[in-house]
Design a protein around this motif. Structure first.
Motif, PDB file in Angstrom:
ATOM      1  N   LEU A   9     -33.324 -16.094  14.669  1.00 42.46           N
ATOM      2  CA  LEU A   9     -32.773 -15.242  13.613  1.00 42.46           C
ATOM      3  C   LEU A   9     -32.594 -16.073  12.348  1.00 42.46           C
ATOM      4  N   ILE A  10     -33.265 -15.626  11.274  1.00 39.65           N
ATOM      5  CA  ILE A  10     -33.182 -16.288   9.974  1.00 39.65           C
ATOM      6  C   ILE A  10     -32.526 -15.338   8.986  1.00 39.65           C
ATOM      7  N   VAL A  11     -31.420 -15.772   8.391  1.00 40.37           N
ATOM      8  CA  VAL A  11     -30.729 -14.989   7.373  1.00 40.37           C
ATOM      9  C   VAL A  11     -30.687 -15.829   6.095  1.00 40.37           C
ATOM     10  N   ASN A  12     -31.285 -15.308   5.043  1.00 36.40           N
ATOM     11  CA  ASN A  12     -31.303 -16.031   3.769  1.00 36.40           C
ATOM     12  C   ASN A  12     -30.153 -15.552   2.886  1.00 36.40           C
ATOM     13  N   ARG A  35     -24.279 -10.143   6.772  1.00 41.50           N
ATOM     14  CA  ARG A  35     -23.616 -10.463   8.028  1.00 41.50           C
ATOM     15  C   ARG A  35     -23.550  -9.243   8.927  1.00 41.50           C
ATOM     16  N   ARG A  36     -23.286  -8.086   8.328  1.00 35.92           N
ATOM     17  CA  ARG A  36     -23.243  -6.851   9.114  1.00 35.92           C
ATOM     18  C   ARG A  36     -24.605  -6.527   9.716  1.00 35.92           C
ATOM     19  N   VAL A  37     -25.671  -6.753   8.937  1.00 31.97           N
ATOM     20  CA  VAL A  37     -27.014  -6.522   9.466  1.00 31.97           C
ATOM     21  C   VAL A  37     -27.293  -7.490  10.610  1.00 31.97           C
ATOM     22  N   ALA A  38     -26.898  -8.758  10.436  1.00 30.96           N
ATOM     23  CA  ALA A  38     -27.099  -9.753  11.493  1.00 30.96           C
ATOM     24  C   ALA A  38     -26.335  -9.371  12.755  1.00 30.96           C
ATOM     25  N   GLU A  39     -25.117  -8.859  12.595  1.00 33.14           N
ATOM     26  CA  GLU A  39     -24.348  -8.397  13.744  1.00 33.14           C
ATOM     27  C   GLU A  39     -25.085  -7.280  14.474  1.00 33.14           C
ATOM     28  N   CYS A  40     -25.664  -6.375  13.690  1.00 36.58           N
ATOM     29  CA  CYS A  40     -26.411  -5.267  14.294  1.00 36.58           C
ATOM     30  C   CYS A  40     -27.620  -5.774  15.070  1.00 36.58           C
ATOM     31  N   VAL A  41     -28.288  -6.795  14.527  1.00 39.41           N
ATOM     32  CA  VAL A  41     -29.424  -7.383  15.240  1.00 39.41           C
ATOM     33  C   VAL A  41     -28.976  -7.889  16.607  1.00 39.41           C
ATOM     34  N   LEU A  42     -27.868  -8.612  16.632  1.00 39.34           N
ATOM     35  CA  LEU A  42     -27.364  -9.158  17.899  1.00 39.34           C
ATOM     36  C   LEU A  42     -26.976  -8.043  18.866  1.00 39.34           C
ATOM     37  N   GLN A  43     -26.377  -6.994  18.357  1.00 40.10           N
ATOM     38  CA  GLN A  43     -26.023  -5.855  19.219  1.00 40.10           C
ATOM     39  C   GLN A  43     -27.274  -5.192  19.780  1.00 40.10           C
ATOM     40  N   ALA A  54     -30.193 -15.580  21.331  1.00 43.08           N
ATOM     41  CA  ALA A  54     -30.461 -15.577  19.896  1.00 43.08           C
ATOM     42  C   ALA A  54     -30.176 -16.955  19.324  1.00 43.08           C
ATOM     43  N   MET A  55     -31.205 -17.610  18.836  1.00 44.08           N
ATOM     44  CA  MET A  55     -31.053 -18.902  18.174  1.00 44.08           C
ATOM     45  C   MET A  55     -30.886 -18.639  16.678  1.00 44.08           C
ATOM     46  N   LEU A  56     -29.844 -19.171  16.087  1.00 43.38           N
ATOM     47  CA  LEU A  56     -29.479 -18.826  14.718  1.00 43.38           C
ATOM     48  C   LEU A  56     -29.715 -19.983  13.763  1.00 43.38           C
ATOM     49  N   MET A  57     -30.403 -19.695  12.648  1.00 42.93           N
ATOM     50  CA  MET A  57     -30.545 -20.698  11.599  1.00 42.93           C
ATOM     51  C   MET A  57     -29.208 -20.864  10.880  1.00 42.93           C
ATOM     52  N   PRO A  58     -28.688 -22.070  10.753  1.00 45.66           N
ATOM     53  CA  PRO A  58     -27.450 -22.258   9.981  1.00 45.66           C
ATOM     54  C   PRO A  58     -27.728 -22.018   8.495  1.00 45.66           C
ATOM     55  N   ASP A  59     -26.725 -21.536   7.766  1.00 46.11           N
ATOM     56  CA  ASP A  59     -26.911 -21.239   6.345  1.00 46.11           C
ATOM     57  C   ASP A  59     -25.670 -21.640   5.563  1.00 46.11           C
ATOM     58  N   SER A  66     -20.798 -16.482  11.507  1.00 49.10           N
ATOM     59  CA  SER A  66     -19.796 -15.407  11.486  1.00 49.10           C
ATOM     60  C   SER A  66     -20.267 -14.210  12.295  1.00 49.10           C
ATOM     61  N   ALA A  67     -21.556 -13.888  12.200  1.00 49.71           N
ATOM     62  CA  ALA A  67     -22.090 -12.759  12.967  1.00 49.71           C
ATOM     63  C   ALA A  67     -21.956 -13.018  14.462  1.00 49.71           C
ATOM     64  N   ALA A  68     -22.225 -14.248  14.870  1.00 54.45           N
ATOM     65  CA  ALA A  68     -22.107 -14.584  16.290  1.00 54.45           C
ATOM     66  C   ALA A  68     -20.672 -14.424  16.775  1.00 54.45           C
ATOM     67  N   GLU A  69     -19.704 -14.794  15.946  1.00 53.78           N
ATOM     68  CA  GLU A  69     -18.299 -14.640  16.327  1.00 53.78           C
ATOM     69  C   GLU A  69     -17.913 -13.181  16.492  1.00 53.78           C
ATOM     70  N   GLU A  70     -18.524 -12.308  15.675  1.00 53.97           N
ATOM     71  CA  GLU A  70     -18.191 -10.888  15.721  1.00 53.97           C
ATOM     72  C   GLU A  70     -18.860 -10.167  16.881  1.00 53.97           C
ATOM     73  N   VAL A  71     -19.848 -10.796  17.491  1.00 55.75           N
ATOM     74  CA  VAL A  71     -20.547 -10.176  18.636  1.00 55.75           C
ATOM     75  C   VAL A  71     -20.488 -11.169  19.795  1.00 55.75           C
ATOM     76  N   PRO A  72     -19.313 -11.351  20.393  1.00 56.01           N
ATOM     77  CA  PRO A  72     -19.146 -12.376  21.431  1.00 56.01           C
ATOM     78  C   PRO A  72     -19.944 -12.102  22.700  1.00 56.01           C
ATOM     79  N   ASP A  73     -20.331 -10.834  22.927  1.00 54.28           N
ATOM     80  CA  ASP A  73     -21.098 -10.512  24.134  1.00 54.28           C
ATOM     81  C   ASP A  73     -22.534 -11.004  24.060  1.00 54.28           C
TER      82      ASP A  73
END
Length: 331
Positions: A9-12, A35-43, A54-59, A66-73
């Motif tokens: 997952l790449i978020v610019n 961030r909300r879109v990224a959360e939706c991707v994880l869901q 999901a491997m996340l690019m740091p930014d 933050s998205a990962a924290e909001e979707v702990p599952d």
């Protein structure tokens, strides 16, 4: 995690925030929205019984973390990569994903998708629009993108059946410098890069596109007034632009968000693979996908198509295939 499938997952954080958001009418996509879109991707990854990691690019804005924290599952992994706040972050992450990911989701515009495409190899790419120039990325809900990525990454649907190879284009100077575009490479008659974003249609002197459709934005829209070129075709379209009053023909095109202009067309022709269009430039700037990047003086520029573009996923095809195979049916 064994043989469990993985997505990148790449978020610019910079996508969708250039000067065209102020001078034009494009929608501002702030970091909260991303961030909300990224959360939706994880869901969305939960559409399959065993969701991929999901491997996340740091930014620089901490959007992915933050998205990962909001979707702990969701099972996530924040990559340990340097963060510069430049396109190098995207390219570095894409290079890593090329070796370990089964699919990549990109949140950004054409520029972010291009930077990913240059390094991701043949890994299926799902490009979600959160940028300014959005010829290639799709305006799709993040949950849909995540679900599609999961179906492709786990092999639930055949990646070959739902992906196509998108062309790319290139400009190369006689002195050896080059620039690559996913949708387009533009030649501007400006003498300096400035704000990077192409703002004034009068600046455009021509260029080359990998796809042509009047419903696109930018040079692809201009070319689309005369030629139809699908993104998976190997050809390109080259254009030379002049003042509309002196031109043999003109075209009305959407050159940027909230910007419709009539441009003078000196030449518009289809270029087959290996065919080159040249331009002698006294002073100007070359740009890719709507962003000026390379200042040139007294140069001969060659424009050509590139065949090894990214493998883009069709969201519609993924879900059609999933429905046809009964993957979405309940017990």
């Amino acid at each position: 995690m064994g043989d469990r499938s993985r997505i990148g997952l790449i978020v610019n954080p910079s996508a969708g925030r250039d000067i065209r958001r102020l001078t034009g009418g494009a929608t501002v996509v702030d970091n909260y929205a991303k961030r909300r879109v990224a959360e939706c991707v994880l869901q969305g990854l939960g559409v399959v019984d065993e969701p991929p990691v999901a491997m996340l690019m740091p930014d620089t804005a901490g959007i992915a973390a933050s998205a990962a924290e909001e979707v702990p599952d969701a099972s996530t992994e924040l990559l340990d990569l340097p963060v510069e706040g430049t396109a190098a972050d995207t390219r570095r992450a894409a290079e890593h994903f090329r070796e370990v990911a089964d699919a990549i989701v990109v949140l950004g515009g054409d520029g972010t998708s291009r930077d990913t495409a240059l390094e991701c190899g043949d890994v299926p790419l799902l490009s979600v629009s959160t940028g300014t120039n959005n010829v290639v990325p799709t305006a799709v809900d993040g949950t849909v993108a995540g679900a599609a990525a999961a179906l492709v990454a786990t092999g639930a649907v055949d990646a070959e059946a739902v992906t196509t190879h998108h062309g790319m284009v290139e400009a190369r100077t006689a002195s050896g410098e080059s620039i690559t575009g996913l949708a387009s490479v533009e030649l501007s008659n400006r003498s300096f890069i400035g704000t990077r974003a192409t703002l004034d249609p009068a600046d455009l002197a021509g260029g080359i596109v990998s796809r042509a459709n009047p419903a696109d934005i930018g040079l692809s829209s201009v070319a689309g007034a005369f030629e139809a070129l699908a993104p998976d075709e190997p050809d390109a379209v080259g254009l030379r632009l002049v003042d509309a009053e002196a031109a043999p023909r003109t075209a009305k095109a959407i050159v940027a968000p909230r910007m419709v202009a009539e441009l003078g067309i000196e030449a518009c022709r289809r270029l087959s693979p290996g065919e080159v269009m040249t331009a002698d430039v006294a002073e100007g700037v070359l740009g890719a996908d709507g962003e000026r990047e390379l200042e040139i003086v007294d140069e001969t520029v060659e424009f050509r198509t590139i065949s090894d573009g990214p493998r883009l996923v069709s969201f519609e095809a993924v879900f059609e295939e999933a429905a046809r195979s009964g993957l979405l049916e309940g017990g």
